[in-house]
Design an enzyme around this catalytic site. Structure first.
Site, PDB file in Angstrom:
ATOM      1  N   GLY A  47      -6.123   0.088   5.657  1.00 57.07           N
ATOM      2  CA  GLY A  47      -5.843  -1.278   5.231  1.00 57.07           C
ATOM      3  C   GLY A  47      -5.165  -2.207   6.229  1.00 57.07           C
ATOM      4  N   ASP A 102      -0.606  -3.094   4.963  1.00 54.04           N
ATOM      5  CA  ASP A 102      -1.250  -4.299   4.442  1.00 54.04           C
ATOM      6  C   ASP A 102      -0.581  -4.794   3.164  1.00 54.04           C
ATOM      7  OD1 ASP A 102      -2.096  -2.066   3.021  1.00 54.04           O
ATOM      8  OD2 ASP A 102      -4.186  -2.672   2.883  1.00 54.04           O
ATOM      9  N   ASP A 105       2.188  -2.035  -3.257  1.00 55.58           N
ATOM     10  CA  ASP A 105       1.891  -2.084  -4.687  1.00 55.58           C
ATOM     11  C   ASP A 105       2.993  -1.307  -5.423  1.00 55.58           C
ATOM     12  OD1 ASP A 105       0.633  -2.479  -7.076  1.00 55.58           O
ATOM     13  OD2 ASP A 105      -0.954  -1.025  -6.756  1.00 55.58           O
ATOM     14  N   LYS A 133       3.452  -7.175  -3.721  1.00 58.15           N
ATOM     15  CA  LYS A 133       3.200  -7.494  -5.126  1.00 58.15           C
ATOM     16  C   LYS A 133       4.511  -7.553  -5.890  1.00 58.15           C
ATOM     17  CE  LYS A 133      -1.452  -5.648  -5.528  1.00 58.15           C
ATOM     18  NZ  LYS A 133      -2.362  -4.761  -6.276  1.00 58.15           N
ATOM     19  N   PHE A 154      -5.174  -7.304  -8.386  1.00 53.19           N
ATOM     20  CA  PHE A 154      -5.893  -6.594  -7.331  1.00 53.19           C
ATOM     21  C   PHE A 154      -6.498  -7.590  -6.356  1.00 53.19           C
ATOM     22  CE2 PHE A 154      -8.754  -3.875  -5.094  1.00 53.19           C
ATOM     23  CZ  PHE A 154      -8.080  -2.665  -5.076  1.00 53.19           C
ATOM     24  N   ASP A 161      -9.341  -3.529   0.805  1.00 58.98           N
ATOM     25  CA  ASP A 161     -10.680  -3.289   0.259  1.00 58.98           C
ATOM     26  C   ASP A 161     -10.702  -3.210  -1.253  1.00 58.98           C
ATOM     27  OD1 ASP A 161      -9.258  -0.684   0.350  1.00 58.98           O
ATOM     28  OD2 ASP A 161     -11.135   0.047  -0.499  1.00 58.98           O
TER      29      ASP A 161
HETATM   30  P1  IMP Z   1       1.104   1.818  -3.289  1.00 58.27           P
HETATM   31  O1  IMP Z   1       1.231   3.211  -2.755  1.00 58.27           O
HETATM   32  O2  IMP Z   1       0.956   1.765  -4.778  1.00 58.27           O
HETATM   33  O3  IMP Z   1       2.150   0.864  -2.782  1.00 58.27           O
HETATM   34  O4  IMP Z   1      -0.297   1.311  -2.824  1.00 58.27           O
HETATM   35  C1  IMP Z   1      -0.448   0.803  -1.607  1.00 58.27           C
HETATM   36  C2  IMP Z   1      -1.784   1.135  -1.023  1.00 58.27           C
HETATM   37  O5  IMP Z   1      -2.846   0.938  -1.919  1.00 58.27           O
HETATM   38  C3  IMP Z   1      -1.965   0.199   0.120  1.00 58.27           C
HETATM   39  O6  IMP Z   1      -2.118   1.001   1.265  1.00 58.27           O
HETATM   40  C4  IMP Z   1      -3.164  -0.606  -0.197  1.00 58.27           C
HETATM   41  O7  IMP Z   1      -4.084  -0.451   0.841  1.00 58.27           O
HETATM   42  C5  IMP Z   1      -3.704  -0.071  -1.502  1.00 58.27           C
HETATM   43  N1  IMP Z   1      -3.695  -1.157  -2.501  1.00 58.27           N
HETATM   44  C6  IMP Z   1      -2.741  -1.426  -3.406  1.00 58.27           C
HETATM   45  N2  IMP Z   1      -3.022  -2.534  -4.114  1.00 58.27           N
HETATM   46  C7  IMP Z   1      -4.195  -2.973  -3.606  1.00 58.27           C
HETATM   47  C8  IMP Z   1      -4.991  -4.130  -3.892  1.00 58.27           C
HETATM   48  O8  IMP Z   1      -4.688  -4.993  -4.720  1.00 58.27           O
HETATM   49  N3  IMP Z   1      -6.111  -4.262  -3.132  1.00 58.27           N
HETATM   50  C9  IMP Z   1      -6.472  -3.375  -2.174  1.00 58.27           C
HETATM   51  N4  IMP Z   1      -5.754  -2.305  -1.877  1.00 58.27           N
HETATM   52  C10 IMP Z   1      -4.621  -2.105  -2.594  1.00 58.27           C
HETATM   53 MG    MG Z   2      -3.683   0.993   2.515  1.00 61.42          MG
END
Ligand code: IMP
Ligand code: MG
Length: 176
Positions: A47, A102, A105, A133, A154, A161
């Site tokens: 990402g 990137d 979340d 977010k 999202f 992606d």
């Molecule tokens: P986390 O581990 O929940 O913080 O998720 C983060 C990872 O999931 C990041 O590396 C992003 O690439 C992917 N991700 C989380 N939300 C989105 C989104 O809305 N669009 C695309 N990729 C996302």
């Molecule tokens: Mg990622």
């Protein structure tokens, strides 16, 4: 450019010139903060690759780049477990590490990599994410450099992606 992916409509969220300006500002800030430091920038693949490519060209100090590849979103919009696919290729002991992602979340990905890096005793550790977010998280993660605060929807484009598509979009969209 495409205005839908896999039948889902894309709504413009952040336009390319606005991203460019923000990335430039982040680069300047990082340049100021890391004068005379031993900077190692680590990008999280896939990402972060576009963000990182632009960011480092706004950083005006010597820096080394490496990548770590993990997979957390197995497909489409459902989070999976964080899995290490490719590990770092350089030692990080005594380095000033800046981790670049990137999007933040739930924070599981960053938390996983942070723990891994900290266990290798860097001289310092900071984090930079383009998109943060707005949500409550189970992990308490401090981000040192944030591009944009966005709603908990999202998004796709500029490296991020939707089911592996849309990374090439120059703007960032919400997937409806
Ligand atoms: P986390 O581990 O929940 O913080 O998720 C983060 C990872 O999931 C990041 O590396 C992003 O690439 C992917 N991700 C989380 N939300 C989105 C989104 O809305 N669009 C695309 N990729 C996302
Ligand atoms: Mg990622």
């Amino acid at each position: 450019m495409a205005n839908e992916i896999k039948g889902r409509k894309l709504n413009l969220l952040i336009k390319s010139p606005e991203i460019k300006q923000k990335v430039h500002d982040l680069g300047k800030q990082i340049t100021n903060d890391y004068q005379n430091k031993n900077l190692l920038i680590i990008g999280i693949l896939k990402g972060s690759f576009i963000f990182l490519a632009d960011l480092i060209r706004s950083i005006d100090i010597n820096t080394e780049i490496d990548f770590i590849r993990i997979s957390s979103y197995k497909n489409e919009m459902t989070p999976g477990n964080v899995e290490l696919i490719t590990d770092l290729g350089v030692p990080i002991k005594d380095r000033d590490v800046l981790l670049v992602e990137d999007l933040l979340d739930n924070g599981g990905t960053l938390n996983f990599i942070r723990e891994k890096i900290l266990s290798n005793q860097p001289a310092s550790f900071k984090t930079c994410v383009l998109l943060n977010k707005k949500k409550t998280r189970q992990f308490d993660i401090r981000i040192d450099y944030i591009g944009f605060q966005i709603d908990d929807k999202f998004v796709v484009g500029y490296g991020t992606d939707f089911a592996e598509e849309g990374r090439n979009l120059p703007d960032i969209y919400v997937v409806e």
